[in-house]
Design a protein around this motif. Sequence first.
Motif, short mmCIF file in Angstrom:
data_model
loop_
_atom_site.label_atom_id
_atom_site.label_comp_id
_atom_site.label_asym_id
_atom_site.label_seq_id
_atom_site.Cartn_x
_atom_site.Cartn_y
_atom_site.Cartn_z
N LEU A 136 0.83 -1.21 0.00
CA LEU A 136 0.00 0.00 0.00
C LEU A 136 0.86 1.25 0.00
O LEU A 136 0.51 2.27 -0.63
CB LEU A 136 -0.93 0.00 1.21
N ALA A 140 -0.34 3.88 -2.74
CA ALA A 140 -1.19 4.98 -2.27
C ALA A 140 -0.79 6.34 -2.87
O ALA A 140 -1.68 7.11 -3.26
CB ALA A 140 -1.17 5.03 -0.74
N PHE A 143 -2.42 6.90 -6.27
CA PHE A 143 -3.86 7.18 -6.22
C PHE A 143 -4.13 8.57 -5.64
O PHE A 143 -5.08 9.24 -6.06
CB PHE A 143 -4.57 6.09 -5.43
N THR A 144 -3.27 9.02 -4.73
CA THR A 144 -3.42 10.39 -4.23
C THR A 144 -3.13 11.41 -5.33
O THR A 144 -3.85 12.40 -5.49
CB THR A 144 -2.49 10.62 -3.02
N TRP A 208 -6.43 -7.31 -5.30
CA TRP A 208 -6.48 -5.98 -4.71
C TRP A 208 -7.90 -5.42 -4.63
O TRP A 208 -8.15 -4.46 -3.91
CB TRP A 208 -5.58 -5.03 -5.49
N HIS A 211 -9.33 -4.74 -1.33
CA HIS A 211 -8.78 -3.62 -0.55
C HIS A 211 -9.07 -2.28 -1.22
O HIS A 211 -8.42 -1.28 -0.95
CB HIS A 211 -7.28 -3.82 -0.38
N ARG A 214 -9.33 1.15 0.66
CA ARG A 214 -8.10 1.81 1.08
C ARG A 214 -7.52 2.65 -0.07
O ARG A 214 -6.96 3.73 0.17
CB ARG A 214 -7.08 0.77 1.53
N LEU A 215 -7.67 2.17 -1.31
CA LEU A 215 -7.18 2.95 -2.45
C LEU A 215 -8.08 4.16 -2.70
O LEU A 215 -7.59 5.24 -3.05
CB LEU A 215 -7.13 2.06 -3.70
N GLU A 217 -9.68 5.70 -0.37
CA GLU A 217 -9.32 6.63 0.70
C GLU A 217 -8.08 7.44 0.33
O GLU A 217 -8.02 8.66 0.56
CB GLU A 217 -9.09 5.85 1.99
N ALA A 218 -7.07 6.78 -0.24
CA ALA A 218 -5.86 7.49 -0.67
C ALA A 218 -6.20 8.50 -1.75
O ALA A 218 -5.68 9.62 -1.76
CB ALA A 218 -4.82 6.49 -1.18
N TRP A 219 -7.06 8.12 -2.70
CA TRP A 219 -7.49 9.02 -3.78
C TRP A 219 -8.23 10.23 -3.20
O TRP A 219 -7.95 11.37 -3.56
CB TRP A 219 -8.39 8.23 -4.74
N SER A 221 -8.07 11.52 -0.31
CA SER A 221 -7.26 12.37 0.58
C SER A 221 -6.63 13.54 -0.16
O SER A 221 -6.16 14.49 0.46
CB SER A 221 -6.16 11.54 1.25
#
Length: 483
Positions: A136, A140, A143-144, A208, A211, A214-215, A217-219, A221
């Motif tokens: 991750l 991450a 994706f952010t 993936w 999960h 979680r990806l 969430e990173a995007w 953020s």
Amino acid sequence: MSTPAPLQTAAALRAAGRHPVLPLRVQLADGRSLTVHRLLRVLPGKRLVGEAEFEGRRVLAKLFIAPASARHWQRERSGIEALAAAAALPTPALLAAAPLENGGHALLTAFLDGADSLAARWEAEAAEAAGSVRALAVLAPAFTLLGRLHARGLVQDDLHLGNFLVHGGHLLVIDGDAVRALRPGRPLDAAQAAANFAILAAQLPAAWDAHLPRLVEAWHSADDALPALDVPALRARIAATRSARLQAFLGKVLRDCTLFRVEQRLDRFSAVVRDQAEALAPLLTDPDRALAAGQLLKDGGTCTVARTEIAGQALVIKRYNIKNAGHALSRAWRPSRAAHSWVAGHRLAFLGIATPAPLALVEERLGPLRRRAWLVNAWCPGRNLLEHLAPHVDRAPPAAEAEALRQLFATLHRERISHGDLKASNLLWHEGRIVVIDLDALRQHRSAAAHARAWRRDRARLLRNWPAGSALHRWLDAELPAA
């Protein structure tokens, strides 16, 4: 003082195909020149990408050499400018964008010495359990950064980990040619964002998908103004995108392209992984000679198999024989079993399922009719599961083997893949993974019902390798997915 390389025109570079002579020097329409010392990518007749020198500075040069190159050159220039200016997003600085003398165009960006692609980092550091902290941490930031693009109304239509660079501890996005402004200065709506997000997420193994929150969430953020994404709908979109990517990739394995060198004559067809073409050239010229010189592993009526070594690389050559006139007639109009295995091997590799790398394919032909065929794979030195698990018949397999079995069969089942001859000798234990071999009958089913029937046969065939009352048989029967 060294003599400058002679000037090249776009027409001369098109004529040179995949192998222009280096160093090569081109002149911009304004009289300035640049010299390319190392090629990084060649699209014959269309584009060259390489490390170059321009006005005493190292640059990354993209030379657009097709007769109608202005549109692609302008699109890439606009994309880079959108990233760098309108979006204030990290991308290599644009240094020059100009027509070439006598046709073609050049686009020069800063050369980032020591930069790594995120794809390389993923392979080196994160090709482990999906969702792990380490994996991750690699994914991450991409994706952010994608979220930052979307917050500014931009999409990148060619999203993959290779289009993100790590340099000096910072992540940059590249390939302005694929950048478009859908809503300049405003965040994308949920449908637009989900469609573009799915392109990047589809590059990851399907494991993936579990999960995905979680990806997301990173995007998210990146900017609170980004819309909420429907995770179940996003999963479905990712699955469809991944399927389309697989079909597009498999469409390349039998045609000449960047990844594969394909040659077709009236009497012969060959395909080889392009970066192996030079090393395997003698074998492709005379596969029977290489087969005869190798260590014979199997000599049956339908196929002959040998292990050999070429240029320090251990290989397996499998020749698919023609038994008699009737067999020749039945096989003549169908794709050869070698071609089927060639495609199947690349299918498994694309899906992240371990199999010996398929390196080359040769078919004897008479016009459209197929005759004998040869398949060349990398050699895998692993032990087959029948031998490897023999000491564990009366108990469950060791923890590493147990987890590998669960992962392999969960993946095969999820992807609707049947092997067709799933005996334990066709599964090898090597470096902590189970490697699938003998792909002659492998299929990926469109129909859930057809897959269920084939899966039941595969499952039963595997279980027959061990006594029905044994602990290992009971463990497999309980752990393997049911049809």
